[in-house]
Design an enzyme around this catalytic site. Sequence first.
Site, PDB file in Angstrom:
ATOM      1  N   ALA A 135       6.329   3.064  11.577  1.00  0.00           N
ATOM      2  CA  ALA A 135       6.305   4.402  10.983  1.00  0.00           C
ATOM      3  C   ALA A 135       7.745   4.782  10.661  1.00  0.00           C
ATOM      4  O   ALA A 135       8.435   5.408  11.459  1.00  0.00           O
ATOM      5  CB  ALA A 135       5.664   5.393  11.940  1.00  0.00           C
ATOM      6  N   TYR A 139       6.478   8.234   7.048  1.00  0.00           N
ATOM      7  CA  TYR A 139       5.222   7.627   7.515  1.00  0.00           C
ATOM      8  C   TYR A 139       4.863   8.020   8.947  1.00  0.00           C
ATOM      9  O   TYR A 139       3.774   7.710   9.415  1.00  0.00           O
ATOM     10  CB  TYR A 139       5.278   6.097   7.375  1.00  0.00           C
ATOM     11  CG  TYR A 139       4.901   5.600   5.988  1.00  0.00           C
ATOM     12  CD1 TYR A 139       5.654   5.949   4.886  1.00  0.00           C
ATOM     13  CD2 TYR A 139       3.781   4.787   5.792  1.00  0.00           C
ATOM     14  CE1 TYR A 139       5.313   5.498   3.614  1.00  0.00           C
ATOM     15  CE2 TYR A 139       3.434   4.335   4.534  1.00  0.00           C
ATOM     16  CZ  TYR A 139       4.202   4.691   3.443  1.00  0.00           C
ATOM     17  OH  TYR A 139       3.853   4.243   2.197  1.00  0.00           O
ATOM     18  N   HIS A 246      -8.713  -8.889   2.385  1.00  0.00           N
ATOM     19  CA  HIS A 246      -8.355  -7.665   1.652  1.00  0.00           C
ATOM     20  C   HIS A 246      -9.599  -7.093   0.958  1.00  0.00           C
ATOM     21  O   HIS A 246     -10.360  -7.846   0.336  1.00  0.00           O
ATOM     22  CB  HIS A 246      -7.289  -8.028   0.615  1.00  0.00           C
ATOM     23  CG  HIS A 246      -6.576  -6.837   0.047  1.00  0.00           C
ATOM     24  ND1 HIS A 246      -7.206  -5.922  -0.763  1.00  0.00           N
ATOM     25  CD2 HIS A 246      -5.293  -6.423   0.169  1.00  0.00           C
ATOM     26  CE1 HIS A 246      -6.326  -4.981  -1.118  1.00  0.00           C
ATOM     27  NE2 HIS A 246      -5.160  -5.269  -0.560  1.00  0.00           N
ATOM     28  N   PRO A 247      -9.828  -5.781   1.070  1.00  0.00           N
ATOM     29  CA  PRO A 247     -11.051  -5.209   0.512  1.00  0.00           C
ATOM     30  C   PRO A 247     -11.082  -5.192  -1.024  1.00  0.00           C
ATOM     31  O   PRO A 247     -12.148  -5.057  -1.621  1.00  0.00           O
ATOM     32  CB  PRO A 247     -11.042  -3.762   1.046  1.00  0.00           C
ATOM     33  CG  PRO A 247      -9.595  -3.455   1.261  1.00  0.00           C
ATOM     34  CD  PRO A 247      -8.965  -4.749   1.691  1.00  0.00           C
ATOM     35  N   GLU A 316       3.221  -9.681   2.269  1.00  0.00           N
ATOM     36  CA  GLU A 316       1.809 -10.013   2.075  1.00  0.00           C
ATOM     37  C   GLU A 316       1.669 -11.330   1.305  1.00  0.00           C
ATOM     38  O   GLU A 316       0.781 -12.141   1.587  1.00  0.00           O
ATOM     39  CB  GLU A 316       1.086  -8.886   1.333  1.00  0.00           C
ATOM     40  CG  GLU A 316      -0.411  -9.101   1.211  1.00  0.00           C
ATOM     41  CD  GLU A 316      -1.129  -7.876   0.671  1.00  0.00           C
ATOM     42  OE1 GLU A 316      -1.710  -7.123   1.465  1.00  0.00           O
ATOM     43  OE2 GLU A 316      -1.090  -7.670  -0.576  1.00  0.00           O
TER      44      GLU A 316
HETATM   45  C1  5GW Z   1       6.018   1.702   1.685  1.00  0.00           C
HETATM   46  C2  5GW Z   1       6.089   1.564   0.287  1.00  0.00           C
HETATM   47  C3  5GW Z   1       7.124   2.131  -0.439  1.00  0.00           C
HETATM   48  C4  5GW Z   1       8.090   2.814   0.228  1.00  0.00           C
HETATM   49  C5  5GW Z   1       8.025   2.956   1.622  1.00  0.00           C
HETATM   50  C6  5GW Z   1       7.003   2.382   2.362  1.00  0.00           C
HETATM   51  C7  5GW Z   1       6.952   2.508   3.828  1.00  0.00           C
HETATM   52  C8  5GW Z   1       6.091   1.701   4.605  1.00  0.00           C
HETATM   53  C9  5GW Z   1       7.746   3.453   4.532  1.00  0.00           C
HETATM   54  O1  5GW Z   1       8.541   4.233   3.978  1.00  0.00           O
HETATM   55  N1  5GW Z   1       7.633   3.558   5.897  1.00  0.00           N
HETATM   56  C10 5GW Z   1       6.791   2.742   6.609  1.00  0.00           C
HETATM   57  O2  5GW Z   1       6.714   2.888   7.835  1.00  0.00           O
HETATM   58  N2  5GW Z   1       6.037   1.796   5.968  1.00  0.00           N
HETATM   59  C11 5GW Z   1       5.201   0.902   6.804  1.00  0.00           C
HETATM   60  O3  5GW Z   1       4.751  -0.207   6.037  1.00  0.00           O
HETATM   61  C12 5GW Z   1       3.935   1.600   7.294  1.00  0.00           C
HETATM   62  O4  5GW Z   1       3.534   1.048   8.526  1.00  0.00           O
HETATM   63  C13 5GW Z   1       2.939   1.242   6.215  1.00  0.00           C
HETATM   64  O5  5GW Z   1       1.613   1.381   6.646  1.00  0.00           O
HETATM   65  C14 5GW Z   1       3.325  -0.205   5.915  1.00  0.00           C
HETATM   66  C15 5GW Z   1       2.908  -0.729   4.536  1.00  0.00           C
HETATM   67  O6  5GW Z   1       3.220   0.196   3.511  1.00  0.00           O
HETATM   68  P1  5GW Z   1       2.056   0.991   2.746  1.00  0.00           P
HETATM   69  O7  5GW Z   1       1.018   1.342   3.756  1.00  0.00           O
HETATM   70  O8  5GW Z   1       2.634   2.129   1.989  1.00  0.00           O
HETATM   71  O9  5GW Z   1       1.516  -0.098   1.749  1.00  0.00           O
HETATM   72  P2  5GW Z   1       0.030  -0.113   1.134  1.00  0.00           P
HETATM   73  O10 5GW Z   1      -0.013  -1.386   0.354  1.00  0.00           O
HETATM   74  O11 5GW Z   1      -0.956  -0.091   2.270  1.00  0.00           O
HETATM   75  O12 5GW Z   1      -0.108   1.125   0.280  1.00  0.00           O
END
Ligand code: 5GW
Length: 367
Positions: A135, A139, A246-247, A316
């Site tokens: 996080a 996040y 992946h869904p 990924e």
């Molecule tokens: C992710 C994308 C662009 C910019 C920042 C981030 C981001 C991801 C962040 O600012 N802070 C962060 O803790 N994350 C971590 O990476 C979270 O645990 C997040 O769930 C994981 C993957 O990023 P997601 O969830 O935005 O990617 P998607 O593909 O699930 O939308």
Amino acid sequence: MQPINSKIVTVILVLILLMVLLYCYINQPYRFSIISAPLSELNEITKTNRSPSSEQKAITPNNRSDPTHIVTHEFHLVAPDHLQYQQPSIVFGRTDVVMVTPWLAPVVWEGTFNPNLLDSIYKLKNIRIAATVFAVGKYTIFLKNFLETAEQHFFVGFQVHVYVFTDRPLDVPQVKMSAGRQLTVRSVPNSQRWQEISARRMELIQKLIEDNLHSYADYIFCLDVDSQFHGRWGTESLGGLVGVIHPGYYRDDRSRFPYERRPESRAYVAPGEGDFYYCGGAFGGTLEEVHLLTKTCHTNFIDDAKEGIEAAWQEESHLNRYMWINKPSKVLSPEYLWQDFKPRNPEVHLVRFSGVIKNYAAIRPNV
Ligand code: 5GW
Ligand code: MN
């Protein structure tokens, strides 16, 4: 009197030492009970693993000296006597989904396993589960819901240790956890570019495992924080190397999978290759397997970066390349990572874990 006293003290000290040694000896082997397949069969190194000798070292649990065997507690399943449950069948069962991969790993769907039976088996093993969640930046807003729903659905009744990696430790909410469950916060530096957070995720999980996680856990799951639990995620998900489908792509032809398609990248998957598209938002397995995966993916990511290339979907993509070569021993159906905005397909009887709907502009740093 003097020499007798010191003799007694010596005898007591020796007894204590023997008891400690006995305790260590008794505790050790039950976690790693069966010696099975040779490493060479289990650990085909990807073309991008350039130092097989160090990889072999990494997969040998507790650095045991015999490199020709992998030792694991995974395969020996003991059920309690007199446990009553529905008779299993090998001719009736779900017919709308595939329940096993071509390399004979189970694919976990609702209705294919008996949760009580599995829990009874794993209770006897006294297993401990670690979960990692990142996080970083804004996040942290997802943590409360993630942690609260994990309390309700994730390995309920088992020992669970959640590791939260964050640059804002003060924003980690207080969530009441049941007995046997705990949370540890690990500070990480903030990073402006997501690609860096992404690369570091694999590295930090690798480091966590190397930091003697063996003393605290047997299995580990690495999960996205922007998600929540809706249904059971438990012992049915345990395995050596565990991938989640992946869904977004599971009904598609492999030509449509968003693998990295440039041969220069270490995440490259050639046309006509690849089994499934696995998600980066959830994976897991034993500490040994996840250590090797994170180490390999991180190294390949760094080596790509040195040559000025970044895979299409960062970690990924590397995970997908890794799982093409190193087949998962258990595959979790998209029940284990759905998306809240996506209507449930008929074969998905139950959504267990899913990505929440998020306002990208509000939470992501400017990149
Ligand atoms: C992710 C994308 C662009 C910019 C920042 C981030 C981001 C991801 C962040 O600012 N802070 C962060 O803790 N994350 C971590 O990476 C979270 O645990 C997040 O769930 C994981 C993957 O990023 P997601 O969830 O935005 O990617 P998607 O593909 O699930 O939308
Ligand atoms: Mn996510």
